[in-house]
Write a protein that holds these residues in place. Structure first.
Motif, short mmCIF file in Angstrom:
data_model
loop_
_atom_site.label_atom_id
_atom_site.label_comp_id
_atom_site.label_asym_id
_atom_site.label_seq_id
_atom_site.Cartn_x
_atom_site.Cartn_y
_atom_site.Cartn_z
N GLU A 120 0.83 -1.20 0.00
CA GLU A 120 0.00 0.00 0.00
C GLU A 120 0.88 1.26 0.00
O GLU A 120 0.57 2.26 -0.66
N HIS A 121 1.96 1.19 0.75
CA HIS A 121 2.77 2.39 0.95
C HIS A 121 3.69 2.73 -0.22
O HIS A 121 3.82 3.90 -0.61
N ARG A 122 4.35 1.72 -0.76
CA ARG A 122 5.40 2.00 -1.76
C ARG A 122 4.81 2.71 -2.97
O ARG A 122 3.73 2.37 -3.45
N ASP A 123 5.55 3.69 -3.48
CA ASP A 123 5.10 4.45 -4.64
C ASP A 123 5.58 3.75 -5.91
O ASP A 123 6.79 3.72 -6.18
N LEU A 124 4.66 3.22 -6.66
CA LEU A 124 5.03 2.54 -7.90
C LEU A 124 5.49 3.56 -8.95
O LEU A 124 5.20 4.74 -8.84
N MET A 125 6.25 3.06 -9.91
CA MET A 125 6.78 3.95 -10.95
C MET A 125 6.33 3.48 -12.32
O MET A 125 6.21 2.29 -12.57
N SER A 126 6.11 4.44 -13.20
CA SER A 126 5.87 4.12 -14.60
C SER A 126 6.75 5.05 -15.44
O SER A 126 7.50 5.85 -14.90
N VAL A 127 6.62 4.95 -16.74
CA VAL A 127 7.45 5.83 -17.59
C VAL A 127 7.12 7.30 -17.38
O VAL A 127 7.89 8.18 -17.75
N ASP A 128 5.98 7.58 -16.80
CA ASP A 128 5.65 8.98 -16.51
C ASP A 128 6.13 9.43 -15.13
O ASP A 128 5.86 10.54 -14.71
N GLY A 129 6.82 8.57 -14.44
CA GLY A 129 7.32 8.93 -13.12
C GLY A 129 6.61 8.16 -12.03
O GLY A 129 6.04 7.10 -12.28
N PHE A 130 6.64 8.71 -10.82
CA PHE A 130 5.98 8.05 -9.70
C PHE A 130 4.46 8.15 -9.84
O PHE A 130 3.95 9.15 -10.34
N GLU A 131 3.77 7.14 -9.38
CA GLU A 131 2.32 7.14 -9.52
C GLU A 131 1.61 7.58 -8.24
O GLU A 131 0.39 7.72 -8.23
N SER A 132 2.35 7.78 -7.19
CA SER A 132 1.77 8.30 -5.95
C SER A 132 2.92 8.93 -5.17
O SER A 132 4.06 8.89 -5.61
N ASN A 133 2.61 9.53 -4.01
CA ASN A 133 3.66 10.20 -3.24
C ASN A 133 3.48 9.97 -1.74
O ASN A 133 3.48 10.90 -0.96
N HIS A 134 3.34 8.70 -1.38
CA HIS A 134 3.27 8.38 0.05
C HIS A 134 4.56 8.78 0.76
O HIS A 134 4.57 9.10 1.94
N ALA A 135 5.66 8.74 0.01
CA ALA A 135 6.97 9.02 0.60
C ALA A 135 7.17 10.49 0.92
O ALA A 135 8.08 10.85 1.66
N GLY A 136 6.33 11.35 0.36
CA GLY A 136 6.51 12.78 0.61
C GLY A 136 7.74 13.35 -0.05
O GLY A 136 8.31 14.33 0.41
N GLY A 137 8.17 12.72 -1.16
CA GLY A 137 9.26 13.31 -1.96
C GLY A 137 10.65 12.96 -1.50
O GLY A 137 11.62 13.53 -2.01
N VAL A 138 10.78 12.04 -0.55
CA VAL A 138 12.11 11.68 -0.05
C VAL A 138 12.23 10.16 0.02
O VAL A 138 11.40 9.50 0.66
N LEU A 139 13.23 9.60 -0.61
CA LEU A 139 13.51 8.15 -0.55
C LEU A 139 14.96 7.96 -0.14
O LEU A 139 15.87 8.49 -0.79
N GLY A 140 15.17 7.21 0.92
CA GLY A 140 16.54 6.98 1.38
C GLY A 140 17.22 8.25 1.83
O GLY A 140 18.44 8.36 1.83
#
Lengths: 364, 364, 364, 364
Positions: free
Chosen positions: A258-278
């Protein structure tokens, strides 16, 4: 460096007490060539300024900032920028009665114990008045980020006591005295605040802040992660007791799928991470929230102690915000801007010029 | 300093990748005269170590720490302390298939974009394996704080997905594999985790950490406030998305009359503040909470991108924690210890020796 | 932090250009309880001030410092201290002709190339005028060091061009406009300076600075050694091209049997080391020397370049010191005081309280 | 940060004692993409290594460095680089007799007094052995500077006791065991050293270090000037008592008309400034000199003290350099490289991208 500085390559150092002669700050590390004048800071200073609505303290300060150095012929020179705001409406007499009193919920007791002394007038250095210089410095960062990287930063009041925004209409934020993004709740807010003022009590709040167009790559793991430095900057604002990035405490009950933001060729498909990964910005909007406690300056009596060790009842009279969260909106924006500015410069320092990264197709 | 250091007067700097030769760290600023050996660190390293229960990753690392310097005849000398943990169970072959893949929810994409390259084996530097050195360094701080100031630090899992501790029985924490303080919920936890593992999914968690006997006066306003530095340290732990001090986000709906901690001759009568007022420790227990996201390493497929810009489905195989929050308990303790240690030294530096503070009667 | 700060636990940050609105600084980390007023700084500011003798620039600045924060009821509070000096005698018109000119030996060219712009009025930020704030901040450190540890700091002009002091009579230093400790050479100095002024040229100088009663133990090896930080502070003064500790460059021709300071029950028997061994103060007086180049602002024409790339002859008119070394004496004292103050606080932070050192009989 | 780190954006932190298990360091902030292996460091480590000629200590250490992290597939990744050198030839027994003795001229007394304890074996942390890690870290900086900016750094012994180089033939430096650039004096040096060794005494030295192709603009006034940071780095090398930039102490007797470097369309016509103007690199070669005291480890008896307060005669036996200046050449190069690297990154952080500087015709 001692505790009144923030930032490594873009460093802001402040001074000033609530009822001292003046507040000031030094911005060190601002790149040269940025068009800058007092007007660039005054807008945000006015947004933070007390006395602008009936729901904020009635203290009247012009909060006129003066640029003392670092700008020549209208542009920054790359040298340190000195800023000054004179205190004009100090009314020291309001505070003499609390000279020996530790007001509950305030920093009176801890300042006295830490330093063995304190400027008791209006909270001295612990007063929210100190944040005026953060707003001024943040305005410089905001301007640079906007001019050079088109980064946009805005904050809003997402909740006040029991009243939470259900939708975020950015255009609405600056249209009301609450920085509230949900017009449908303004009447309820108004009524709530009127009742609150009558009761002599105060209320907590939640403030959200967003930065868009932030380039990928800001943040210096493993300790100076972007999210860690945002948490440091926001938790360092007076009255803040909690900070969230992206989904924040909601993640406790989320599943990985549920949490992880999946990616497609258009970029991220959601932003649960709030713009920060690692700990590094992902190119998605940076989203942070903070919880502000209700001010302890209320007219309902509360038991406290004197410096001499006696108990005493405290009633706060005078000019105080029933909800300090409202005016915290421009402060949160300023702190986020300072952190992003610092990390932009830090990232630039390390920029990989030996081997350039392969651009990723379909991602910005 | 660059991003792999934390602390000003007590500075911890780390290196090491998940599948590199070794992990290491340098502790700089530890006072001389502290009895110290590898055994002092091994206990907490073992608590963090993977493979100790069926709910954590099956990777088997001895995590044996070696002291390389800074200790002579069994005591610290005041010079920098070098620590080393060799990686022994690396299984690099598990990871070659994700060389060009950005796993959703991981730092693969941001590391690649920031640095133009990355060590893709097991997440490289972004792996939680890196936190082993934090735990080792934290154990040194914990020992000093305990020995010199009798400060006690303990953490626990306060919530795992929907299951929250309803009571905190400190004696219970180390009696179960979850660091969970509420024995009445252990069966429910067990069942939840068994189902979760079967589903191939993961879950978030909330971890709490408490320090008692902390002296009044730690924290350097206005930016290096104690709460701000705790937020920085905890938000800097992998997977953390939120940090609270004291009542945290509950303050949003609290009134001032409810939140403020009243004082009597016996001290504070409550601890909504979580032991910090105005950014300075109040002498009450420091209480902090953090939210950890569910790990993104799950066996449920999720869409992602390759370095070449193609979409790809990701399924994580291999050894991973379904709830990274559990093993985060000793990490949270370590980070809190490092922050307190640093602030203890910083406070000591400024100690008012010109004019001593009058001791407050009735307050510790 | 960016480049306009010095010190870790006692941090001084400055701003201000030669012909800007004002100079200022923030002192962060000063312990609370120190009696402090403008008068404490004014004495050293007056010693540094131009226009006080016929051998220094005729620019007239009152250099009146104002304390804006950090002092309450006459004592420091432990919060950041803001200081301000307004520029009053700016005469910008003197400098318009050098707008596009890189004066040889000045920082015009390097500032322009570094920043892409510069405040050309009177050298802008690179002017020695900037050092006024260092002197003000240094006076605070000097007062603390004297009050709390009885540390005494004094500087003097040890050589001006070919004229070197052959004896050091401390009582003599403040009796003449040269800060020169050898009264027998004052006439020669006077004559030398008169001839120099007539010739339109300038001359180099050597300045010495001494701190006595410094406790053993200051300095943080291996990089922040006390001598290294003194070298950093003194080399950072405008026009300084060399720094020595103790015997300095004389050691090149010394033998080990000659250089090492022997010890007896009464302490050290000599001080070739200049009070620092292994980067740590030994309890002996700290002795440092610095070489200052002759100012490049002379009325003898010299070839230079314009911003447009043309050659041009430069003749400096106006108010300039023929020997910048003279006024550097209070600056050197200030920088040494700031370094000692910072190291005193840093040492105090690490103070070994687990195991106390055995006092050494016969040594202080 | 505590005292065992140097550099802000390129940070080197070291640990390790002369007779401990190992020496190590962490390089933090190295840009990614730099090809790097142990071989890149081994050359300079071998140049510094003892036992390579009959004029350096006979201690035999392989000084084999191991890269533990931060390099993947042969290139730096931008994460922290861990380096390790194991101690192999420790001979602790040589030192037990000085356990309670403060050898004159050494750091024994100051370490004991500062920390209340010390590792007395071979000087512990104060041993020059510690500089091996500086050389390793410096080699990384040197490689980057050379690869990315073609910056060349070389050092040489410019004077040993009374014998000064009269010409600097760069090609000659690596052709002899003295790093001496004047072949005509090699016989004299050889004879001088033979006599010195016979006498059991030691001698001081002067080492020079030069960096060419340094871009204009490095240095962060007013405190982190390039010359100030070079002074800090060189004075921080064991046994250094003086540092000069360009003409150094010769400027004391120079006139302004003599010292200033005139400019023409071909650039500067001389380099009295040593490549730094106003604290910023000018594009000319950076030239620095340092004075190293004679080692105090000599076989001529000298009076000293014991920890118990008794006097005692000290005679140093065992393996020691009669002139520590010789092996300081690669150390000086390393420290200069580290400072330039750090300032290159710092300058890059602030790079003026709002308004680009107009390139100056005729100047590089």
């Amino acid at each position: 460096m001692a505790g009144n500085s923030i930032g490594q390559n873009f460093t802001v150092t402040t001074f000033g007490e609530s009822h001292g002669v003046a507040l000031g700050c030094i911005i060190d590390g601002c790149p040269p060539g940025l068009a800058l004048s007092e007007q660039d800071m005054q807008h945000d200073l006015d947004r933070r300024r007390p006395g602008t609505s009936r729901y904020t303290t009635a203290r009247r300060e012009a909060d006129e900032v003066q640029v003392l150095s670092g700008v020549f012929e209208g542009k920054t020179t790359g040298t340190s920028i000195g800023l000054l705001i004179k205190n004009t409406d100090q009314r020291s007499q309001d505070y003499s009665n609390i000279k020996d009193l530790f007001r509950p919920g305030h920093a009176d007791y801890t300042y006295q114990q830490k330093y063995g002394t304190r400027d008791y007038r209006g909270g001295g250095r612990s007063s929210a008045r100190e944040t005026a210089m953060r707003v001024a410095a943040g305005a410089v960062a905001k301007k640079y980020l906007k001019r050079v990287h088109n980064i946009e930063i805005y904050g809003y009041l997402s909740q006040l006591g029991p009243i939470a925004a259900e939708q975020v209409d950015v255009a609405q934020i600056e249209q009301n005295a609450f920085f509230f993004p949900d017009a449908s709740k303004l009447d309820a807010l108004d009524e709530y605040m009127r009742d609150l003022k009558k009761s002599g009590d105060s209320i907590g709040a939640k403030v959200s802040v967003v930065a868009s167009n932030v380039p990928v790559g800001l943040g210096e793991p493993v300790f100076d992660r972007l999210d860690a430095d945002i948490a440091h900057a926001l938790m360092g604002i007076n009255a803040v007791k909690g900070v969230e990035i992206g989904d924040g405490f909601d993640v406790v009950e989320q599943k990985g799928s549920e949490h992880r933001d999946l990616m497609s060729v258009d970029g991220f498909e959601s932003n649960h991470a709030g713009g920060v990964l690692g700990g590094i910005s992902s190119g998605q909007p940076i989203v942070a929230h903070m919880a502000l406690k209700p001010t302890s300056s209320i007219s309902i009596p509360g038991q406290s102690m004197t410096k001499q060790g006696d108990t005493a009842d405290v009633v706060t009279k005078g000019r105080h915000d029933p909800c300090v969260g409202i005016r915290a909106v421009p402060i949160a924006e300023a702190m986020l801007a300072i952190v992003l500015m610092d990390h932009l410069l830090r990232h630039r320092a390390q920029n990989h010029d030996v081997q350039t990264s392969t651009p990723i197709i379909g991602m910005k």
